[in-house]
Design a protein around this motif. Structure first.
Motif, short mmCIF file in Angstrom:
data_model
loop_
_atom_site.label_atom_id
_atom_site.label_comp_id
_atom_site.label_asym_id
_atom_site.label_seq_id
_atom_site.Cartn_x
_atom_site.Cartn_y
_atom_site.Cartn_z
N GLN A 1 -4.68 5.82 -12.35
CA GLN A 1 -4.55 4.38 -12.59
C GLN A 1 -5.77 3.59 -12.10
OE1 GLN A 1 -2.09 6.22 -11.05
NE2 GLN A 1 -0.93 6.46 -12.97
N TRP B 1 -9.96 4.84 0.32
CA TRP B 1 -9.88 4.54 -1.10
C TRP B 1 -9.76 5.85 -1.87
CZ3 TRP B 1 -9.27 -0.42 -2.45
CH2 TRP B 1 -9.65 -1.40 -1.52
N GLU C 1 -7.45 3.01 -5.71
CA GLU C 1 -6.42 2.32 -4.95
C GLU C 1 -6.64 2.56 -3.45
OE1 GLU C 1 -2.75 4.01 -6.26
OE2 GLU C 1 -2.78 5.57 -4.72
N ARG C 2 -6.13 1.63 -2.68
CA ARG C 2 -6.22 1.75 -1.23
C ARG C 2 -4.96 2.43 -0.71
NH1 ARG C 2 -7.00 -3.61 2.33
NH2 ARG C 2 -4.97 -4.06 1.37
N ARG C 3 -5.16 3.41 0.19
CA ARG C 3 -4.01 4.16 0.67
C ARG C 3 -4.05 4.23 2.20
NH1 ARG C 3 -2.99 9.73 -2.18
NH2 ARG C 3 -2.87 8.25 -3.93
N LEU D 1 0.85 -1.18 0.00
CA LEU D 1 0.00 0.00 0.00
C LEU D 1 0.89 1.23 0.00
CD1 LEU D 1 -2.63 -1.03 2.66
CD2 LEU D 1 -2.74 -1.29 0.18
#
Length: 351
Positions: A315, A310, A318-320, A31
């Protein structure tokens, strides 16, 4: 070494390698971690991070204390004859709280009263003797020396009368120590003795306080003291009420505690009559403004020790991982400050 043994060794080595890879996090998606702070525009289920200016504050602990309170103690040695109050009772000024045995004190008062009556009789006799002697001396029937003698007897009798009066006053005062009364109107906070106990001088009997004088006493650090003034209203959080109330600063002690470098500040609260001495509270002191990034608390997910949101990127979603700060109320829902992991312009998505 046969083929079966070689296969067992190879399988064991492969299993051990897989365990090491799993412990190293090889099977967990990496992550990305970024840093920044926000709250911003909200469009549907997407929130664009923007810096928001918020008031910065510091919280200080305190407790409720009554400005008018008293711990009543015994001043004589005597057995407790009767206790008329219990903790929680409401009393008025002058109400009898308890009585100590006073038979010997009452007897002493009666003795002093009789002694005063005898002294008064001697004074009356001495005054009459002086008047008679004064007349006889003026007629030349008695020498001047006799007049001086009866004058001295009169003065001595009057001095004895004054001594008897003081002795009676002392005896009555001692007898009064056997009756403990409320010095002011208030609530009994503690009863320390029961009927039959022996009270000694200095022994604690009962405590009471005036609920109208309850104040929140908080220790404010000297760095924040300059931001306060008499009359300021501050938010106060009381655990017993589970809500914030307002407190008005009514007193600031001008001397600091040498150990903690803090000052005692007293506040009057706008609360119902459900507070008692010793209750815990926190007072919030505004110390300025700062900018931050904020996300609705419901949008934050947690997995183990990690918290993440999220983010919609070029891109894709994404999970951050993010690091959380303080919680604030906004738009009637809790928002959490993001102190690391996001930056202005990021689009957070509700999943």
């Amino acid at each position: 070494m046969n083929r079966k043994t070689l296969m067992s060794i190879a399988a064991a080595a492969l299993g051990l390698m897989l365990v090491f890879i799993w412990l190293a996090g090889g099977f967990v998606a990496k992550l990305p971690t970024q840093t920044q702070l926000s709250t911003g525009e909200r469009a549907g289920d997407t929130l664009q991070m923007e810096y928001t200016t918020i008031a910065e504050s510091r919280s200080f602990s305190g407790s409720m204390q009554a400005r008018q309170q008293a711990n009543l103690s015994a001043r004589i040695t005597a057995r407790v004859a009767d206790v008329l109050v219990d903790a929680g009772d409401v009393v008025e000024a002058g109400d009898v709280l308890l009585r100590l045995e006073s038979d010997d004190l009452s007897a002493r008062v009666r003795q002093q009263e009789q002694g005063l009556a005898a002294a008064q009789a001697r004074v009356n006799e001495a005054r009459l003797n002086f008047q008679r002697s004064e007349q006889l001396v003026s007629q030349g029937l008695l020498p001047e020396a006799r007049l001086d003698e009866v004058r001295a007897q009169r003065d001595s009798a009057e001095a004895e009368l004054n001594r008897a009066r003081e002795a009676l006053s002392e005896a009555r005062t001692s007898e009064g120590f056997s009756v403990i009364v409320a010095p002011f109107s208030g609530v009994i906070s503690r009863r320390a003795v029961f009927t039959g106990d022996t009270a000694t001088p200095g022994m604690h009997l009962v405590s009471l306080y005036d609920p109208e004088t309850l104040r929140l006493e908080a220790s404010i650090s000297e760095s924040a003291l300059g931001l306060l003034a008499i009359g300021d209203e501050l938010p106060v959080r009381l655990d017993v009420l589970k809500q914030d109330v307002r407190g008005r600063v009514v007193e600031i002690e001008p001397a600091a505690d040498t150990a903690s470098r803090s000052f005692i500040v007293r506040l009057v609260l706008t609360t119902p009559d459900t507070l008692y001495p010793g209750m815990y509270g926190k007072v919030t002191v505004p110390v300025g403004e700062r900018q931050g990034l904020f996300v609705p608390q419901a949008w934050i997910e947690q997995q183990g020790q990690l918290t993440f949101v999220w983010v919609d990127t070029e891109q894709g979603i994404e999970r951050r991982i993010v690091r959380l700060g303080d919680v604030f109320s906004q738009e009637q829902q809790p928002w959490v400050e993001i102190v690391a992991g996001l930056q202005a312009g990021d689009h957070v998505v509700k999943r």
